[in-house]
Design a protein around this motif. Sequence first.
Motif, PDB file in Angstrom:
ATOM      1  N   THR A  88       0.937  -1.126   0.048  1.00 25.72           N
ATOM      2  CA  THR A  88       0.050   0.077   0.033  1.00 25.72           C
ATOM      3  C   THR A  88       0.820   1.124  -0.063  1.00 25.72           C
ATOM      4  O   THR A  88       1.831   1.350   0.813  1.00 25.72           O
ATOM      5  CB  THR A  88      -0.847   0.020   1.168  1.00 25.72           C
ATOM      6  OG1 THR A  88      -1.593  -1.314   1.442  1.00 25.72           O
ATOM      7  CG2 THR A  88      -1.880   1.406   1.267  1.00 25.72           C
ATOM      8  N   ASP A  89       0.569   2.245  -0.803  1.00 24.30           N
ATOM      9  CA  ASP A  89       1.185   3.435  -0.957  1.00 24.30           C
ATOM     10  C   ASP A  89       0.541   4.336   0.291  1.00 24.30           C
ATOM     11  O   ASP A  89      -0.605   4.465   0.044  1.00 24.30           O
ATOM     12  CB  ASP A  89       1.167   3.973  -2.172  1.00 24.30           C
ATOM     13  CG  ASP A  89       2.173   3.319  -3.269  1.00 24.30           C
ATOM     14  OD1 ASP A  89       3.168   2.763  -2.847  1.00 24.30           O
ATOM     15  OD2 ASP A  89       1.997   3.237  -4.231  1.00 24.30           O
ATOM     16  N   LEU A  90       1.322   5.074   0.821  1.00 23.25           N
ATOM     17  CA  LEU A  90       0.751   6.263   1.721  1.00 23.25           C
ATOM     18  C   LEU A  90       1.592   7.240   1.319  1.00 23.25           C
ATOM     19  O   LEU A  90       2.708   7.428   1.282  1.00 23.25           O
ATOM     20  CB  LEU A  90       1.078   5.829   3.126  1.00 23.25           C
ATOM     21  CG  LEU A  90       0.483   4.527   3.749  1.00 23.25           C
ATOM     22  CD1 LEU A  90       0.782   4.142   5.246  1.00 23.25           C
ATOM     23  CD2 LEU A  90      -1.148   4.611   3.846  1.00 23.25           C
ATOM     24  N   THR A  91       0.856   8.642   1.598  1.00 21.18           N
ATOM     25  CA  THR A  91       1.524   9.800   1.585  1.00 21.18           C
ATOM     26  C   THR A  91       1.444  10.552   2.818  1.00 21.18           C
ATOM     27  O   THR A  91       0.362  10.527   3.782  1.00 21.18           O
ATOM     28  CB  THR A  91       0.632  10.590   0.619  1.00 21.18           C
ATOM     29  OG1 THR A  91       0.791   9.852  -0.508  1.00 21.18           O
ATOM     30  CG2 THR A  91       1.343  11.989   0.425  1.00 21.18           C
ATOM     31  N   LEU A  92       2.577  10.833   3.562  1.00 17.97           N
ATOM     32  CA  LEU A  92       2.535  11.518   4.712  1.00 17.97           C
ATOM     33  C   LEU A  92       3.084  13.024   4.436  1.00 17.97           C
ATOM     34  O   LEU A  92       3.745  13.437   3.905  1.00 17.97           O
ATOM     35  CB  LEU A  92       3.683  10.770   5.887  1.00 17.97           C
ATOM     36  CG  LEU A  92       3.438   9.416   5.891  1.00 17.97           C
ATOM     37  CD1 LEU A  92       4.442   8.998   6.698  1.00 17.97           C
ATOM     38  CD2 LEU A  92       2.107   9.290   6.879  1.00 17.97           C
ATOM     39  N   ASP A  93       2.392  13.911   5.282  1.00 16.08           N
ATOM     40  CA  ASP A  93       2.750  15.170   5.420  1.00 16.08           C
ATOM     41  C   ASP A  93       3.558  15.746   6.529  1.00 16.08           C
ATOM     42  O   ASP A  93       2.950  15.511   7.661  1.00 16.08           O
ATOM     43  CB  ASP A  93       1.553  16.252   5.113  1.00 16.08           C
ATOM     44  CG  ASP A  93       0.674  16.056   3.747  1.00 16.08           C
ATOM     45  OD1 ASP A  93       1.543  15.931   2.862  1.00 16.08           O
ATOM     46  OD2 ASP A  93      -0.510  16.108   3.921  1.00 16.08           O
ATOM     47  N   THR A 103      14.516  34.651   6.156  1.00 14.43           N
ATOM     48  CA  THR A 103      13.560  33.527   6.733  1.00 14.43           C
ATOM     49  C   THR A 103      13.701  32.183   5.904  1.00 14.43           C
ATOM     50  O   THR A 103      13.281  32.158   4.743  1.00 14.43           O
ATOM     51  CB  THR A 103      12.135  34.356   6.335  1.00 14.43           C
ATOM     52  OG1 THR A 103      12.034  35.524   6.983  1.00 14.43           O
ATOM     53  CG2 THR A 103      11.047  33.354   7.049  1.00 14.43           C
ATOM     54  N   THR A 104      14.486  31.345   6.478  1.00 13.43           N
ATOM     55  CA  THR A 104      14.695  30.057   5.976  1.00 13.43           C
ATOM     56  C   THR A 104      13.463  29.150   6.247  1.00 13.43           C
ATOM     57  O   THR A 104      13.146  29.090   7.121  1.00 13.43           O
ATOM     58  CB  THR A 104      15.894  29.433   6.521  1.00 13.43           C
ATOM     59  OG1 THR A 104      15.486  29.465   7.860  1.00 13.43           O
ATOM     60  CG2 THR A 104      17.241  30.289   6.305  1.00 13.43           C
ATOM     61  N   GLU A 105      13.275  28.747   4.986  1.00 15.71           N
ATOM     62  CA  GLU A 105      12.233  27.471   4.852  1.00 15.71           C
ATOM     63  C   GLU A 105      12.928  26.138   5.316  1.00 15.71           C
ATOM     64  O   GLU A 105      14.110  25.879   4.740  1.00 15.71           O
ATOM     65  CB  GLU A 105      11.397  27.331   3.562  1.00 15.71           C
ATOM     66  CG  GLU A 105      10.500  26.415   3.493  1.00 15.71           C
ATOM     67  CD  GLU A 105       9.857  26.272   1.998  1.00 15.71           C
ATOM     68  OE1 GLU A 105       9.148  25.395   1.754  1.00 15.71           O
ATOM     69  OE2 GLU A 105      10.344  26.942   1.294  1.00 15.71           O
ATOM     70  N   ILE A 106      12.254  25.273   6.236  1.00 20.49           N
ATOM     71  CA  ILE A 106      12.588  24.068   6.429  1.00 20.49           C
ATOM     72  C   ILE A 106      11.989  23.010   5.885  1.00 20.49           C
ATOM     73  O   ILE A 106      10.863  23.064   6.204  1.00 20.49           O
ATOM     74  CB  ILE A 106      12.898  23.868   7.896  1.00 20.49           C
ATOM     75  CG1 ILE A 106      13.707  24.860   8.534  1.00 20.49           C
ATOM     76  CG2 ILE A 106      13.471  22.521   8.369  1.00 20.49           C
ATOM     77  CD1 ILE A 106      13.921  24.780  10.242  1.00 20.49           C
ATOM     78  N   ARG A 107      12.408  21.961   4.967  1.00 21.26           N
ATOM     79  CA  ARG A 107      11.348  20.961   4.402  1.00 21.26           C
ATOM     80  C   ARG A 107      12.385  19.735   4.364  1.00 21.26           C
ATOM     81  O   ARG A 107      13.610  19.609   4.377  1.00 21.26           O
ATOM     82  CB  ARG A 107      10.941  21.478   3.225  1.00 21.26           C
ATOM     83  CG  ARG A 107      11.809  21.743   2.184  1.00 21.26           C
ATOM     84  CD  ARG A 107      10.949  22.136   1.034  1.00 21.26           C
ATOM     85  NE  ARG A 107      11.841  22.634  -0.038  1.00 21.26           N
ATOM     86  CZ  ARG A 107      11.662  23.584  -1.036  1.00 21.26           C
ATOM     87  NH1 ARG A 107      10.339  23.904  -1.054  1.00 21.26           N
ATOM     88  NH2 ARG A 107      12.445  23.789  -2.164  1.00 21.26           N
ATOM     89  N   LEU A 108      11.921  18.602   4.168  1.00 23.55           N
ATOM     90  CA  LEU A 108      12.258  17.391   3.817  1.00 23.55           C
ATOM     91  C   LEU A 108      13.144  17.386   2.412  1.00 23.55           C
ATOM     92  O   LEU A 108      12.885  18.078   1.513  1.00 23.55           O
ATOM     93  CB  LEU A 108      11.350  16.206   3.834  1.00 23.55           C
ATOM     94  CG  LEU A 108      10.601  15.711   5.140  1.00 23.55           C
ATOM     95  CD1 LEU A 108       9.721  14.781   5.049  1.00 23.55           C
ATOM     96  CD2 LEU A 108      11.654  15.307   6.153  1.00 23.55           C
ATOM     97  N   SER A 109      14.381  16.757   2.644  1.00 20.75           N
ATOM     98  CA  SER A 109      15.240  17.113   1.556  1.00 20.75           C
ATOM     99  C   SER A 109      16.138  15.839   1.317  1.00 20.75           C
ATOM    100  O   SER A 109      15.915  14.858   2.201  1.00 20.75           O
ATOM    101  CB  SER A 109      16.040  18.448   1.348  1.00 20.75           C
ATOM    102  OG  SER A 109      16.820  18.165   2.698  1.00 20.75           O
ATOM    103  N   GLY A 110      17.078  15.662   0.740  1.00 20.79           N
ATOM    104  CA  GLY A 110      18.097  14.716   0.403  1.00 20.79           C
ATOM    105  C   GLY A 110      17.887  13.728  -0.426  1.00 20.79           C
ATOM    106  O   GLY A 110      16.501  13.943  -0.974  1.00 20.79           O
ATOM    107  N   PRO A 111      18.343  12.684  -0.899  1.00 20.15           N
ATOM    108  CA  PRO A 111      18.290  11.992  -2.205  1.00 20.15           C
ATOM    109  C   PRO A 111      17.056  11.140  -1.662  1.00 20.15           C
ATOM    110  O   PRO A 111      16.362  10.698  -2.818  1.00 20.15           O
ATOM    111  CB  PRO A 111      19.339  10.789  -2.149  1.00 20.15           C
ATOM    112  CG  PRO A 111      20.275  10.898  -0.889  1.00 20.15           C
ATOM    113  CD  PRO A 111      19.710  12.481  -0.489  1.00 20.15           C
ATOM    114  N   ASN A 112      16.391  10.759  -0.352  1.00 16.12           N
ATOM    115  CA  ASN A 112      15.398   9.937  -0.292  1.00 16.12           C
ATOM    116  C   ASN A 112      14.343  10.766   0.405  1.00 16.12           C
ATOM    117  O   ASN A 112      13.294  10.385   0.975  1.00 16.12           O
ATOM    118  CB  ASN A 112      15.745   8.684   0.858  1.00 16.12           C
ATOM    119  CG  ASN A 112      16.687   7.780   0.170  1.00 16.12           C
ATOM    120  OD1 ASN A 112      16.546   7.464  -1.193  1.00 16.12           O
ATOM    121  ND2 ASN A 112      17.813   7.421   0.756  1.00 16.12           N
ATOM    122  N   VAL A 113      14.482  12.268   0.253  1.00 15.97           N
ATOM    123  CA  VAL A 113      13.552  13.223   0.759  1.00 15.97           C
ATOM    124  C   VAL A 113      13.224  12.550   2.342  1.00 15.97           C
ATOM    125  O   VAL A 113      12.289  12.388   2.617  1.00 15.97           O
ATOM    126  CB  VAL A 113      12.067  13.289   0.111  1.00 15.97           C
ATOM    127  CG1 VAL A 113      11.524  14.420   0.604  1.00 15.97           C
ATOM    128  CG2 VAL A 113      12.587  13.404  -1.200  1.00 15.97           C
TER     129      VAL A 113
END
Length: 136
Positions: free
Chosen positions: A11-16, A72-82
């Motif tokens: 099952t695919d899930l999307t997490l915010d 004002t820096t934005e922090i978000r998920l990143s990297g090769p695998n986010v």
Amino acid sequence: QTLVTDPDAETDLTLDASPSDELKSQASEQIKTYLDTCAEQDTLYPAGCPFSYEFSGRVQDSVKWSIIEYPTTEIRLSGPNVDRWGLMDAPGTAKIEFISVNLLDGKTSQVSEEVPFTFKGTLEVTEEEATVTPRH
């Protein structure tokens, strides 16, 4: 909402995901401290800092920097695998003030300029703390 009853089913899930207020606060405070330290340097080219001022004349007395707009820096998920938190590049504005000396006639004049810059950095997050490392 997705109900999975078969343990072998895929099952695919999307997490915010969003950064906590504590993470944002720690990162913001470290960036502010870093930039304030840069602004304390009495030079046209503060070492290890994201801003500088090109000037071919002579400076009389000292150079005064100030930060008039912190990034004002934005922090978000990143990297090769986010899969880890990262800082997005963010604009800011410094101000430089000094007295310039004309090399031909010795006359002085006040220089006061806004200097735009971009803050770039990496963010390392553990369970206890966040560490911002500026990049140049």
